[in-house]
Design an enzyme around this catalytic site. Structure first.
Site, PDB file in Angstrom:
ATOM      1  N   THR A  83       0.865  -1.178   0.000  1.00 46.72           N
ATOM      2  CA  THR A  83       0.000   0.000   0.000  1.00 46.72           C
ATOM      3  C   THR A  83       0.901   1.227   0.000  1.00 46.72           C
ATOM      4  OG1 THR A  83      -1.471   1.326   1.422  1.00 46.72           O
ATOM      5  CG2 THR A  83      -0.137  -0.302   2.513  1.00 46.72           C
ATOM      6  N   CYS A 197      -2.037   5.171  -5.141  1.00 46.25           N
ATOM      7  CA  CYS A 197      -2.814   4.332  -4.243  1.00 46.25           C
ATOM      8  C   CYS A 197      -2.969   3.013  -4.968  1.00 46.25           C
ATOM      9  CB  CYS A 197      -4.169   4.952  -3.925  1.00 46.25           C
ATOM     10  SG  CYS A 197      -5.261   3.823  -3.030  1.00 46.25           S
TER      11      CYS A 197
END
Length: 239
Positions: A83, A197
């Site tokens: 992430t 992202c």
């Protein structure tokens, strides 16, 4: 082949992409029935999300360190945090383990520089777009000029990530919102855009926009494949 450690579950939607891309990458390099040696520790994303949105970054850091140490004990040779946002505590995680952490921003920046670009747009969660742990690293370590959307557009991008993409919802109207945000970044002189992202690549693809996109999930996975095979002889495909 080195064993890849994956700290995932943030969200599981993007972690499944990591697993797919890494295994495909190893197979493309080695052929046959080769796949990646990997260990994944997957957290409960609801817990992480609550820490993020209540500003409880110390608790989030403890959770990430615990996960990274579990992965190291499991036998991983190096670590990926699957992430962008949770690279906020990448330095603390690295200090807590004895295996190297492959930073997602470094993998992304190298590809941007290899493409000859210097001014780049950044999309991601509000944390990634607004704080220095990510864009500051791109600027200070890699010399890139980083541009983020205005406040209203940052909120739109952030909300779509948490309300839709992290839940596996792909909405056509949201794709158009992202395209409009990217068009504004292009108007500001951005030569390309970082999908900062790991869920954004589920929604927006290269054919949807006029400038190069840099998919951090794919680039991070590619760096993991390269590191896993570093120093190893790559056999012919028919072996």
């Amino acid at each position: 082949m080195k064993t890849i450690g994956l700290l995932g579950g943030m969200s599981w939607e993007s972690s499944s992409e990591y697993y797919r891309l890494i295994n495909q990458g190893i197979n493309q390099k080695l052929g046959g029935h080769h796949s990646a040696k990997s260990i994944m520790m997957s957290v409960d994303f609801e817990e992480v999300k609550q820490f993020q949105h209540h500003g409880e970054w110390d608790k989030a850091t403890e959770l990430m360190i615990k996960g990274a140490q579990q992965i190291e004990r499991g036998g991983a040779d190096f670590l990926l945090i699957c992430t962008n946002t949770m690279h906020k505590m990448a330095d603390d995680v690295q200090k807590s383990i004895n295996i190297p952490l492959i930073h997602i921003a470094d993998a992304t920046a190298q590809t941007i520089k290899d493409a000859g670009l210097t001014k780049i747009g950044l999309l991601g969660t509000a944390f990634t777009m607004e704080e220095e742990f990510y864009k500051g690293r791109l600027s200070s370590r890699h010399g890139l000029e980083v541009v983020v959307p205005d406040q209203e557009d940052r909120q739109l991008v952030h909300d779509i990530i948490y309300r839709e993409l992290c839940l596996g919802k792909i909405v056509a109207a949201s794709k158009r919102v992202y395209q409009q945000v990217i068009e504004k970044l292009i108007d500001k002189g951005c030569q390309g855009v970082i999908l900062g992202c790991t869920e954004i690549s589920l929604l927006i693809k290269q054919e949807d926009v006029a400038v190069p996109l840099f998919d951090t999930t794919a680039l991070h996975a590619e760096a993991a494949v390269s590191h896993a095979l570093k120093g190893d002889r790559v056999p012919h495909k028919d072996h």
